[in-house]
Design a protein around this motif. Structure first.
Motif, short mmCIF file in Angstrom:
data_model
loop_
_atom_site.label_atom_id
_atom_site.label_comp_id
_atom_site.label_asym_id
_atom_site.label_seq_id
_atom_site.Cartn_x
_atom_site.Cartn_y
_atom_site.Cartn_z
N TRP A 62 -45.34 78.90 -14.11
CA TRP A 62 -44.49 79.81 -14.88
C TRP A 62 -43.03 79.42 -14.77
N LYS A 63 -42.58 79.00 -13.60
CA LYS A 63 -41.20 78.57 -13.45
C LYS A 63 -40.92 77.34 -14.31
N ARG A 64 -41.84 76.41 -14.34
CA ARG A 64 -41.68 75.23 -15.19
C ARG A 64 -41.55 75.63 -16.65
N HIS A 65 -42.45 76.50 -17.07
CA HIS A 65 -42.43 76.94 -18.47
C HIS A 65 -41.12 77.64 -18.82
N ALA B 52 -49.94 82.06 -14.79
CA ALA B 52 -48.66 82.48 -14.21
C ALA B 52 -48.80 83.35 -12.96
N GLY B 53 -49.97 83.90 -12.70
CA GLY B 53 -50.15 84.71 -11.50
C GLY B 53 -49.33 85.98 -11.49
N GLY C 43 -43.18 87.01 -12.25
CA GLY C 43 -43.10 86.35 -13.54
C GLY C 43 -42.56 87.22 -14.65
N HIS C 44 -42.71 88.53 -14.54
CA HIS C 44 -42.11 89.45 -15.51
C HIS C 44 -40.63 89.68 -15.25
N GLY C 45 -40.15 89.26 -14.09
CA GLY C 45 -38.79 89.58 -13.69
C GLY C 45 -37.75 88.83 -14.50
#
Length: 597
Positions: free
Chosen positions: A348-351, A525-526, A277-279
């Motif tokens: 997180w991808k959706r956001h 977001a994991g 998610g930080h990527g």
């Protein structure tokens, strides 16, 4: 480091990098050409050798080398080698000056040879690399974060006792292209220099340009990025990624990407494969960002307009469902966007996709929409400059409702405002803390809720001394246990969703582990752990997670996140009516607790 503590797992929003990733579409002189099978094998062998020597061969020459320029300078000659014998000769020409004890041979002719033993000279030292995460992103020799990479110079015979390679240990690889390499990872150092001494490179690296999107720069950025993740990304044990397969695919794509934005997408797809998610990857050569003048969100599988505040966004209205974008079904557009979004959870991808779809694309977008009454219409909306924000206002940061229940938006409240609010929270019959985002205050709010000292989950920095993360160990830290007065003893409910990442998840993990109240909303977001920056040739910047965060019980957190005790997501009907479905559900749960139900 974070303003909160040197231990805080701080976060640089990935969606911000997406916004800045609107790179120039201008193509340099077109040098796009398909990579031949021979050329690909040559580059794959070169790439593995780059990683082994850059990160693990501790010679003075390799340690002080400008690797961006070195790889950019060498890669063209490597690609064009006609056969294994020519490849071996090219690699020796480039690598022996910085790694003089390396062996590069044809695989068919390679014969292992014993390493010479050290004499008993009193000044002998063994040089080895030690990495606490990837720490070679410093500027002017200054550490930028908690990660560090440095050489240690140890007395012979002591390295193995402390988990370091011993003198004579090597990395031996049979590589594509028909060559075998043997790279020492512990070398002799005496009189303040490593032995044997290196030589002179084929070119003056100061003359090598690493800007732009030329073929050599594209290959260099792929090779350097792949190696940093290969040796240092801490989550390969829990993400479903064949990282070995990523390198040849990325080299093939880089060979054909003659424009800045095309190659940006190559690098973004590489980082997306990390499921981090930080990527994020963005280009410093970018045009002024343009945006669609409205806001939207996901309600289940449907993309829904939430705020259309100006004439530029007409005829859109809150609650309208976006069925297609420029003629493509919204689901297909989202799937394509996800190939360049790095995320550990779907939330997180959706956001992140919300910002990407608003900021990337042509000057005008054609939307097909469905109104709440079922009627359909088409709208063409022009993108506008990045002069204002179009997010739907979230209302007052602190609110007292009719029954005295208090609501606190932790994504918006200022630290001084929170301190002024504590007394009111203590006296309230119940409190809703909204963690749908990234808290702007220290973890103090948690310590006022807890009825015992609470600590964070575990932050584990990898200690790496061998390539490919072999025999990695961990340095573990956490926020120490704390509790604060006055205590909020009335019922508390927490709202969260896929927007909560990093520091927000450090907080939500405490809520979950210590059962500080029901959690309403969706899975976080994991992704947690201090972000690590990486600069690549061509003006590309990368962010990624450099440490492994585990739960309080040392279980897997990455890709799992904090799950709600009361799942709830926005609905199309709620958005159309101007309601906050998640907040309403949270208030229902809270008021039932107040009533003792």
């Amino acid at each position: 480091m974070s303003r909160r503590s040197t231990l805080v797992a701080h976060f640089i929003p990935a969606c911000l990098f997406t916004l800045l990733a609107v790179g120039s579409a201008h193509a340099v002189e077109d040098d796009a050409a398909t990579l031949s099978d021979r050329g690909r094998d040559n580059l794959l062998a070169f790439a593995r050798l780059v990683g082994d020597i850059r990160h693990f061969h501790p010679s003075d020459e390799a340690a002080r080398l400008d690797w961006d320029r070195f790889v950019t300078a060498a890669v063209s000659e490597v690609e064009s080698a006609a056969d294994a014998q020519e490849l071996a000769a090219v690699l020796r020409t480039w690598f022996e000056p910085i790694a003089p004890s390396i062996r590069i041979e044809l695989t068919a002719q390679f014969q292992p040879t014993p390493h010479s033993s050290l004499d008993d000279h009193a000044d002998n030292r063994v040089a080895v690399w030690t990495h606490a995460g990837f720490g070679q992103a410093s500027q002017d020799g200054q550490r930028m974060n908690i990660y560090s990479s440095k050489r240690r110079f140890m007395r012979p015979g002591t390295t193995a006792d402390e988990g370091f390679p011993s003198y004579g240990e090597t990395i031996r690889r049979d590589l594509p292209g028909g060559i075998t390499t043997d790279v020492p990872i512990a070398v002799l150092r005496r009189d303040r220099k490593t032995i044997p001494a290196g030589g002179v490179l084929p070119v003056d690296l100061d003359t090598i340009e690493t800007d732009g999107t030329v073929r050599t720069v594209r290959f260099a950025s792929v090779i350097l990025l792949w190696n940093v993740m290969q040796h240092f990304y801490p989550y390969f044990d829990v993400v479903d990624t064949d990282w070995d397969a990523i390198l040849p695919a990325a080299l093939d794509q880089a060979a054909m990407a003659s424009a800045d934005q095309e190659h940006l997408h190559v690098l973004q797809r590489m980082v997306a494969a990390l499921h981090d998610g930080h990527g994020s990857v963005w280009s410093m050569r970018r045009n002024t960002s343009m945006q669609l003048p409205f806001d939207w969100t996901w309600a289940g599988e449907e993309l829904v307009i939430t705020h259309a505040p100006t004439a530029a966004s007409r005829p859109l209205s809150a609650g309208d469902v976006v069925m297609s974008i420029d003629g493509q079904p919204t689901a297909d557009v989202y799937a394509q966007a996800c190939t360049r979004i790095s995320g550990a959870t779907e939330g997180w991808k959706r956001h992140t996709s919300l910002a990407l779809l608003r900021f990337e694309g042509t000057a005008a977008v054609v939307l097909e929409l469905r109104r709440p009454d079922g009627s359909e219409y088409t709208a063409q909306i022009q993108r506008v400059g990045f002069q204002r924000r179009y997010e739907k206002p979230r209302g007052d940061v602190v609110r007292t409702l009719d029954d005295g229940v208090m609501y606190v938006d932790l994504d918006q409240i200022k630290p001084e405002e929170f301190k002024e609010t504590i007394a009111r929270l203590v006296d309230a019959p119940g409190v809703v803390f909204d963690m749908r985002g990234y808290p702007t205050v220290s973890p103090e709010f948690l310590y006022h809720v807890a009825d015992e000292p609470v600590r964070s989950a575990n932050w584990n920095v990898p200690l790496i001394r061998y390539p490919d993360q072999r025999d990695v160990t961990w340095s573990t830290t956490y926020w120490p246990p704390q509790q604060r007065e006055p205590r909020i003893e009335s019922p508390v409910v927490w709202l969260t969703d896929g927007r909560a990442i990093s520091y927000a998840e450090s907080c939500m993990a405490i809520v979950e582990h210590y059962e500080l109240g029901p959690i309403v909303g969706a899975t976080t977001a994991g992704t947690n752990g201090n972000v690590n920056p990486l600069k690549l040739p061509g003006g590309y910047q990368v962010a990624w997670t450099g440490m492994k965060v585990t739960t309080h019980d040392d279980g897997q957190y990455h890709g799992v996140g904090v799950k709600p005790t009361h799942p709830c997501e926005p609905t199309v009907e709620g958005i159309a009516a101007g309601r906050d479905d998640v907040l309403e559900r949270g208030l229902e749960v809270l008021r039932a607790m107040i009533r003792g139900e």
